[in-house]
Write an enzyme that holds these catalytic residues in place. Structure first.
Site, PDB file in Angstrom:
ATOM      1  N   ASP A 222      -2.926   6.202  -3.396  1.00  0.00           N
ATOM      2  CA  ASP A 222      -1.567   5.169  -2.512  1.00  0.00           C
ATOM      3  C   ASP A 222      -0.484   3.979  -3.954  1.00  0.00           C
ATOM      4  OD1 ASP A 222      -3.447   3.807  -2.321  1.00  0.00           O
ATOM      5  OD2 ASP A 222      -2.467   3.320  -0.578  1.00  0.00           O
TER       6      ASP A 222
ATOM      7  N   ASP B  22      -6.137   1.823  -3.348  1.00  0.00           N
ATOM      8  CA  ASP B  22      -7.587   1.353  -3.414  1.00  0.00           C
ATOM      9  C   ASP B  22      -7.389   2.945  -2.135  1.00  0.00           C
ATOM     10  OD1 ASP B  22      -5.394   1.511  -0.756  1.00  0.00           O
ATOM     11  OD2 ASP B  22      -6.336  -0.771   0.098  1.00  0.00           O
TER      12      ASP B  22
ATOM     13  N   SER C  16       0.830  -1.323  -0.014  1.00  0.00           N
ATOM     14  CA  SER C  16      -0.067  -0.311  -0.068  1.00  0.00           C
ATOM     15  C   SER C  16       0.734   1.081   0.456  1.00  0.00           C
ATOM     16  CB  SER C  16      -0.943   0.329   1.370  1.00  0.00           C
ATOM     17  OG  SER C  16      -1.999   1.145   1.280  1.00  0.00           O
TER      18      SER C  16
ATOM     19  N   ASP D 101      -1.212   0.768  -4.336  1.00  0.00           N
ATOM     20  CA  ASP D 101      -2.470  -0.022  -4.717  1.00  0.00           C
ATOM     21  C   ASP D 101      -3.440   0.280  -5.373  1.00  0.00           C
ATOM     22  OD1 ASP D 101      -2.599   0.288  -2.301  1.00  0.00           O
ATOM     23  OD2 ASP D 101      -3.309  -2.053  -2.414  1.00  0.00           O
TER      24      ASP D 101
END
Length: 476
Positions: free
Chosen positions: A246, A250, A111, A248
């Protein structure tokens, strides 16, 4: 007969545990055997409740992600599963595709945390894993299978295509036509997909900050450099909005026409209101404007982390027809499908960056307003957050336990003079003062850091509360 090592032993010896969103730790600790152990334990746990013959895998752009994905792939194949590798993509795109096909999935991503750390996110065939699933994975007494040299499957772009279609069908008639949107791509997994979707919605897309080096963008603690970039980019390019995520993809990072990045919980609040959501589940750290705005029939406050938000949403679903949740980082979870003018937006009960960002831009564009105007219409409550790095979790917990028993000691240690009105220990220590200002301290679930959240009647005062608190904590 040679006895194979147990997954529970390998995982315990690795030093890697679960944070608020999957297994996290230093990249070098995710060896082939550790990745294989997590995969095996996850499959073992899922097979107790589900029948499946395949598993889906995706990853972000961290330098350690390809090798981890290869080890997970080889372990899954050794357990007799087919593997669908969707390559680099947003976590919500992978989750959406896996849920569509009723298979579990693994997302290799850390993340927003630094590039030298990484993680694995786990999804059941019906969505995110629960806290009970986490416990089952960690305690699984499954033998590690013998697997060949780690290797990945051929990539498929089907998940990216389905995720793009989700939004190009929901937002019709190019609602962003005439808008100039700066896309801060950096190393985000969905950077090209975001550009495609914005273009399809009619926006004039200006690509900014693209890099091959991994950039750990934290949407809850935007760096001073990114704040300066936002203002400069908006002025230079005449932008209506800025969009980033961010690593990834999400968690959204949405900036208004002045280059000011909006707080994630405010983005979530405005999105939920625009979508007509009846009931919300949000973490205790989110802005109290959520209740003060009066837009929702019910708001449930939870511990921080999407598994707790999922539990909160589930508790609301029997009473309300439209239920959603979001986190202070802006990640939006849609628990129930939505209907509009014959179109359906399927539920996606995992953090998503594009739904809240696109919803706000479309809402402002259709009303002929700016993003800052949408924000200013809310009650005057402002939040800020930052973190104290290299602060041991054990030290954080000891201090918070001491201060929970005697809040006045926190007041003295942080140099706060206002009297304490209430404390909340739902997650960390959240102190409300008699002037309605709030200071909330919580150890990070992903790294040796102590996070601090502040809330006040002005943005400057909220930031002052956070910086004053962190400066005092740094001397302890």
């Amino acid at each position: 007969m040679t006895t194979r090592p147990l997954t529970s032993d390998i995982i315990a010896q690795s030093g890697i545990g679960f944070g608020t969103s999957g297994a996290r730790g230093p990249a070098e600790q995710f060896t082939d055997d550790v990745c294989a152990a997590f995969t095996t334990a996850f499959v073992f746990a899922m097979r107790q409740s589900f029948t499946f013959e395949r598993i889906a895998i995706g990853m972000d752009r961290r330098p350690s992600s390809p090798a981890m994905a290869a080890a997970c792939t080889s372990a899954a194949r050794a357990m007799g599963l087919g593997v669908d590798d969707y390559g680099i993509l947003p976590t919500p795109a992978l989750a959406l595709q896996a849920m569509k096909h009723g298979v579990p999935c693994l997302m290799i991503s850390g993340s927003h945390i630094p590039f030298d750390r990484n993680g694995i996110k786990f999804y059941r065939p019906d969505g995110e894993i629960t806290k009970a699933d986490e416990a089952a994975i960690l305690s699984a007494k499954a033998e590690l299978p013998s697997f060949s040299a780690p290797a990945r499957e051929a990539f498929s772009d089907a998940a990216n295509e389905a995720y793009a279609e989700r939004y190009t069908r929901w937002f019709v008639d190019q609602p962003l036509k005439g808008w100039r949107v700066g896309l801060y791509q950096h190393s985000a997994a969905g950077r090209d997909l975001s550009a495609y979707i914005l273009d399809a919605l009619g926006a004039d897309v200006v690509v900014l900050g693209r890099t091959d080096a991994f950039v750990p963008v934290d949407t809850e603690a935007v760096s001073a450099d990114d704040q300066a970039r936002g203002r400069a980019w908006t002025q230079r390019h005449g932008l209506n909005a800025l969009l980033s995520t961010d690593g990834d993809a999400d968690r959204p990072l949405l900036g208004d026409e002045t280059g000011t990045w909006l707080r994630g919980d405010i983005v979530g609040l405005l999105c939920a209101r625009a979508l007509g959501i009846e009931a919300l589940a949000v973490p205790i750290s989110c802005n109290t404007a959520i209740e003060a705005c009066g837009a929702f029939k019910k708001v449930v406050r939870t511990r921080i982390g999407s598994p707790f938000v999922l539990e909160g949403m589930a508790s609301l679903s029997s009473t309300f027809s439209s239920v959603a949740g979001f986190e202070a980082n802006g990640g939006f979870l849609l628990h129930t499908p939505l209907q509009k003018e014959g179109r359906t937006l399927a539920a996606l009960p995992t953090r998503d960056a594009l739904l809240p960002a696109l919803t706000l831009m479309v809402e402002a564009a259709r009303k002929g307003q700016t993003l800052s105007a949408l924000n200013k219409a809310l009650p005057e409550r402002y939040t800020a957050s930052d973190r104290l790095k290299a602060f041991p979790v054990e030290k954080s917990r000891a201090l918070l336990e001491q201060w929970s028993d005697s809040p006045q000691k926190l007041q003295s240690a942080l140099g706060l003079i206002e009297d304490i009105a209430a404390i909340d220990t739902t997650d960390g220590l959240r102190v409300t003062f008699t002037n309605d200002e709030i200071v909330h301290l919580r150890p990070s679930g992903n790294a040796p850091e102590l996070r601090c959240y502040g809330e006040a009647g002005s943005a400057a005062r909220a930031e002052q509360l956070v910086q004053q608190s962190l400066k005092a904590l740094g001397t302890l």
